[in-house]
Design a protein around this motif. Structure first.
Motif, mmCIF file in Angstrom:
data_model
loop_
_atom_site.group_PDB
_atom_site.id
_atom_site.type_symbol
_atom_site.label_atom_id
_atom_site.label_comp_id
_atom_site.label_asym_id
_atom_site.label_seq_id
_atom_site.Cartn_x
_atom_site.Cartn_y
_atom_site.Cartn_z
ATOM 1 N N ARG A 1 46.277 35.572 49.356
ATOM 2 C CA ARG A 1 45.809 35.153 48.044
ATOM 3 C C ARG A 1 46.963 34.809 47.133
ATOM 4 N NH1 ARG A 1 40.713 33.830 49.078
ATOM 5 N NH2 ARG A 1 39.539 35.545 49.951
ATOM 6 N N ARG B 1 39.902 41.702 44.119
ATOM 7 C CA ARG B 1 39.447 40.337 44.328
ATOM 8 C C ARG B 1 38.135 40.306 45.080
ATOM 9 N NH1 ARG B 1 41.724 35.375 45.058
ATOM 10 N NH2 ARG B 1 42.821 35.887 43.149
ATOM 11 N N GLN C 1 34.405 36.592 38.497
ATOM 12 C CA GLN C 1 35.575 36.410 39.357
ATOM 13 C C GLN C 1 36.022 34.957 39.391
ATOM 14 O OE1 GLN C 1 35.463 38.273 43.254
ATOM 15 N NE2 GLN C 1 36.535 36.568 44.177
ATOM 16 N N LYS D 1 38.770 29.457 43.374
ATOM 17 C CA LYS D 1 40.078 28.800 43.344
ATOM 18 C C LYS D 1 40.089 27.541 42.486
ATOM 19 C CE LYS D 1 41.791 30.413 47.813
ATOM 20 N NZ LYS D 1 42.228 30.001 49.168
ATOM 21 N N MET E 1 40.061 34.229 38.633
ATOM 22 C CA MET E 1 40.874 33.403 39.520
ATOM 23 C C MET E 1 41.443 32.196 38.793
ATOM 24 S SD MET E 1 38.795 33.626 43.133
ATOM 25 C CE MET E 1 40.070 32.858 44.111
ATOM 26 N N THR F 1 41.931 41.880 37.780
ATOM 27 C CA THR F 1 42.953 41.319 38.665
ATOM 28 C C THR F 1 44.309 41.731 38.114
ATOM 29 O OG1 THR F 1 41.607 39.412 39.314
ATOM 30 C CG2 THR F 1 43.990 39.208 39.555
#
Length: 619
Positions: free
Chosen positions: A25, A50, A546, A549, A556, A496
Motif C-alpha cells: 500500500r 486500511r 475509507q 485509490k 485513501m 490511517t
C-alpha cells in the motif's frame, strides 16, 4: 484516449515507487524517512486500519477471486480518466476490482454474482473500443434495462464526448452504453443498455426519456405502457411500480421549480424516483414511497390556494414539526424563501409552515409571543439535520429559545439518537472555525450530524457515529493546550497512520496548518499530528469513509495527497531518502512558514517595494 493515457502513466509511476514492485500500500511509501525499530509494528497496524476486520465478516459464503488477462489498450479503457471507469464498474457490480498494469491482469473479488456482473461490465467497456457492443440473452442478471432511443436523439442523449451519459451514470450509479441486439442495429432506433440496481436503472431510464421527449416530442406516448409496467413487483418488497400524473404548462413549471429544485426535493424527501417526461410526472418505487411523493406534491399545489395544515401529523413517521417564534419566521424563511430552500437542498427534505384556517381550533400565532409550526418531511436523519439547522438559526435570533435549561446528554442507544455537549465561549468559537469550517470538517469525517445551537453542540447519528464525533471534538479542544497522544490507532477502522519524514513535516502541514486544512476540505477527513505511546509524532487521518485509490473523498484520497507533498518536497530538496532522515531543524521551520500555496517569489517581490519606499522617504 489522452486522458486515459495520462491516468495510466500516473498510475504506473506510482506503482514503480513501491518497494520491489509488489502490491504494497501507499502507506508503506510514506515511511521513506523512517527506519525506527517500531516500523514493522506500525506497518502492520496501518494495514489493519486500511482493511478492518468488519469488512471480512460481511463477505458472502461464495466470496472468491477471478482474474482476466487484458491488453495494454484494454487497460486504458478499463481504468478510464483518473481511474473513474474502474470505480464505476466496481460500484455498479458491488465487486472489488484491482488492475495490475504491469502484468495486465484485472482481479475481481466478490460473490459469484458480483464477479459475474463485474466481468460482464468490463467486457462491455472493452468491446466499445473496437465497435458496438453485442448484447446476448445471458447478459441479463436482473440488472439490465434496454431502452429504444430514436436515431435523431442518440447524439443528444450521448452528449459531447459522452458527457451526458456519464453525468447520468454518476447520478444514478449505473453503467450505460449503446449496443447491438441480435442481428444488429435498426435504422430508426438504437438500443441503450442500462446496468445497475432497480432504482438506479429506473432513474437513468427516465432521465434519458426526458431528454428524448425534448428532442422528439410525442415519443413517450408510443412506449408509455411498456415504461410504466417495467420491473413491476421486482424489488425486495414486491410492491415496486410506477404511477403517473399529468400536468398543465403552468403546473409543470411550478412542480419543476428553479433549475429542477422542487422536483429534486420531492424525490429526495419521499425516496421515490420523481421525473418529468414532457408533461407527465413519473413516480417510481415501492408503494409506500410513491404514496408519499404524490401526497407531497399535492400539498405543494395546495399552498397556491392558501394555508395548508397536515391533519394527523402527530401520528406520521415521515415528519418533524418545530415551533418557530413569530419574530423569527422571516429570518428562517429568507427572502423569497431562499433560506428554507437552501436547507431543503442541503438535507433533501420538504419544509413548509402549516396553518389552520381561520376559525379552526388553535388559532395562528398561539403560544409564547406567537409561533407557527414548521413541518419537515424526509428520512429520519435528513429531518434531524434540517431541524437542528433551523434551531440554530432561531437560537441566533432569539437566544435561549431552544437551549434554556438544556443539559448535557450521552445516549447509549445503538440506533439513531442525539447527544448534547455544552461549550464555553472560547470552546465554541474554536470548534466552529472560520465560516463553520471546523464544524463541517468534524461532521463529515465522523459521519454524524454536528450542529451548534447556541452554546450546545447537538450530535446526531448512530452510536458509533456519535462516539466518534465526541472523540474528535475532545481531541480538537485538547490541541489548544498542546500535543495530543493517541495510542489505539491499530484497533480503529476509521484511521490511517502515516509517518512523515522530519524534513517534510513543515511542508506537509503548511503555514499554520494551511496544507492540512486544504487536504481535509478536499477529502472530507480530519487530520493532525499526534504522539504515539513512545512519544513519536506521526500524522493520523480520520474519516468514517475509507475511499479508494482513485476516489476524491476518504482516507485513501487524503493519504494520496500527503504522499504527493512528501515526494514533491524530497524532489525539491534533491537529497533523496537518506538525507531526509536527519534534516537541519532550522531548514524545516523555514519551509513550514513559506509553505502556503503562495509561491516564494511573491515574498521576494515585496521586499524591493519596501526598500523603495524607505529610500524615497530619505530623500
Amino acid at each position: 484516449m489522452g486522458g486515459r493515457d495520462d491516468s495510466r502513466s500516473k498510475s504506473r509511476s506510482r506503482s514503480k515507487s513501491r518497494r520491489g514492485g509488489d502490491r504494497s500500500r501507499s502507506r508503506d511509501r510514506s515511511q521513506s524517512g523512517d527506519k525506527k525499530s517500531g516500523a514493522k509494528k506500525d506497518d502492520r497496524s496501518r494495514k489493519d486500519s486500511r482493511s478492518p476486520s468488519p469488512d471480512k465478516s460481511r463477505r458472502p459464503d461464495d466470496y472468491g477471486v477471478d482474474t482476466m488477462k487484458i491488453t495494454d489498450d484494454d487497460a486504458a479503457f478499463i481504468l478510464g480518466k483518473g481511474g473513474k471507469t474502474k470505480e464505476k464498474i466496481s460500484r455498479v457490480s458491488e465487486a472489488e476490482i484491482e488492475l495490475f498494469e504491469r502484468d495486465l491482469i484485472l482481479e475481481i473479488r466478490g460473490s459469484k454474482l458480483q464477479r459475474r456482473r463485474a466481468k460482464k461490465y468490463a467486457e462491455g467497456v472493452m468491446a466499445q473500443r473496437t465497435g458496438p457492443v453485442s448484447i446476448t440473452e445471458d447478459y441479463n442478471d436482473d440488472d439490465l434495462t434496454m431502452l429504444m432511443v430514436p436515431q435523431e436523439a442518440v447524439g443528444f442523449v450521448t452528449g459531447r464526448a459522452g458527457n451526458f451519459l456519464r453525468t447520468i451514470e454518476e447520478e444514478w450509479g449505473t453503467l450505460m452504453f449503446f449496443c447491438e441486439v441480435g442481428s444488429g442495429r435498426g435504422k430508426d432506433f438504437e438500443k441503450l443498455a442500462i446496468f445497475g440496481n432497480i432504482r438506479g436503472r429506473r432513474g437513468a431510464e427516465l432521465k434519458v426519456l426526458s431528454a428524448v421527449e425534448t428532442k422528439v416530442p410525442g415519443y413517450l406516448d408510443k412506449i408509455k405502457d411498456e415504461v410504466v409496467g417495467r420491473d413491476k413487483g421486482k424489488d425486495q418488497t414486491g410492491t415496486w411500480g410506477t404511477d403517473i400524473m399529468k400536468f398543465q404548462d403552468d403546473e409543470l413549471s411550478y412542480a419543476l421549480g428553479k433549475q429542477g429544485g422542487t422536483r429534486k426535493k420531492l424525490e429526495r424527501s419521499s425516496g421515490a424516483v420523481v421525473q418529468y417526461v414532457g408533461h407527465v410526472a413519473f413516480f417510481s418505487g415501492p408503494k409506500e414511497v410513491r404514496r408519499k411523493a404524490k401526497e407531497y406534491i399535492k400539498w405543494l399545489f395546495d399552498q397556491l390556494e392558501g394555508p395548508v395544515y397536515v391533519e394527523g401529523w402527530q401520528d406520521r413517521r415521515d415528519c418533524t414539526v418545530v415551533d418557530i417564534p413569530s419574530d423569527c419566521i422571516g429570518y428562517i424563511t429568507g427572502a423569497r424563501r431562499a433560506t428554507l430552500g437552501a436547507m431543503e437542498e442541503e438535507w433533501g427534505v420538504l419544509m413548509f409552515f402549516m396553518n389552520k384556517s381561520v376559525g379552526a381550533d388553535g388559532e395562528k400565532g398561539k403560544g409564547r409571543g406567537g409561533s407557527e409550526k414548521l413541518i419537515i418531511f424526509g428520512s429520519e436523519r435528513a429531518r434531524r439535520g434540517a431541524e437542528l439547522k433551523v434551531m440554530s438559526g432561531v437560537e441566533a435570533k432569539a437566544p435561549g429559545y431552544f437551549t434554556r435549561g438544556v443539559r448535557e446528554k450521552t445516549s447509549s442507544e445503538r440506533g439513531f439518537d442525539t447527544d448534547r455537549m455544552l461549550f464555553k465561549d472560547d470552546e465554541l468559537s474554536y470548534s466552529l472555525g472560520k465560516q463553520g469550517s471546523t464544524r463541517k470538517k468534524l461532521e463529515g469525517a465522523s459521519g454524524a450530524i454536528l450542529e451548534y445551537v447556541g452554546h450546545v453542540a447537538f450530535i446526531a447519528g448512530d452510536l458509533k457515529q456519535r462516539r466518534r464525533c465526541r472523540e474528535f471534538l475532545g481531541w480538537l479542544l485538547s490541541q489548544r493546550r498542546g500535543s495530543v497522544t493517541i495510542t489505539n490507532v491499530e484497533s480503529r477502522d476509521d484511521a490511517t497512520e502515516m509517518h512523515i519524514p522530519d524534513n517534510c513535516k513543515g511542508w506537509v502541514t503548511g503555514n499554520r496548518g494551511s496544507e492540512l486544512r486544504r487536504m481535509e476540505a478536499e477529502t472530507g477527513t480530519y487530520m493532525f499530528m499526534a504522539l504515539d505511546d513512545r512519544g513519536d509524532e506521526r500524522l493520523i487521518i480520520f474519516s468514517h469513509e475509507q475511499g479508494s485509490k482513485s476516489s476524491e473523498r476518504g482516507r485513501m484520497a487524503a493519504e494520496r495527497l500527503v504522499n504527493e507533498l512528501i515526494q514533491e518536497k524530497l524532489r525539491e530538496d534533491g537529497r533523496g531518502r537518506s538525507d531526509s532522515r536527519s534534516p537541519p531543524p532550522r531548514r524545516g521551520r523555514r519551509d513550514s512558514r513559506s509553505r502556503s500555496r503562495s509561491p516564494p517569489r511573491r515574498r521576494r517581490d515585496s521586499r524591493p517595494r519596501r526598500r523603495d519606499s524607505r529610500s524615497r522617504s530619505r530623500r
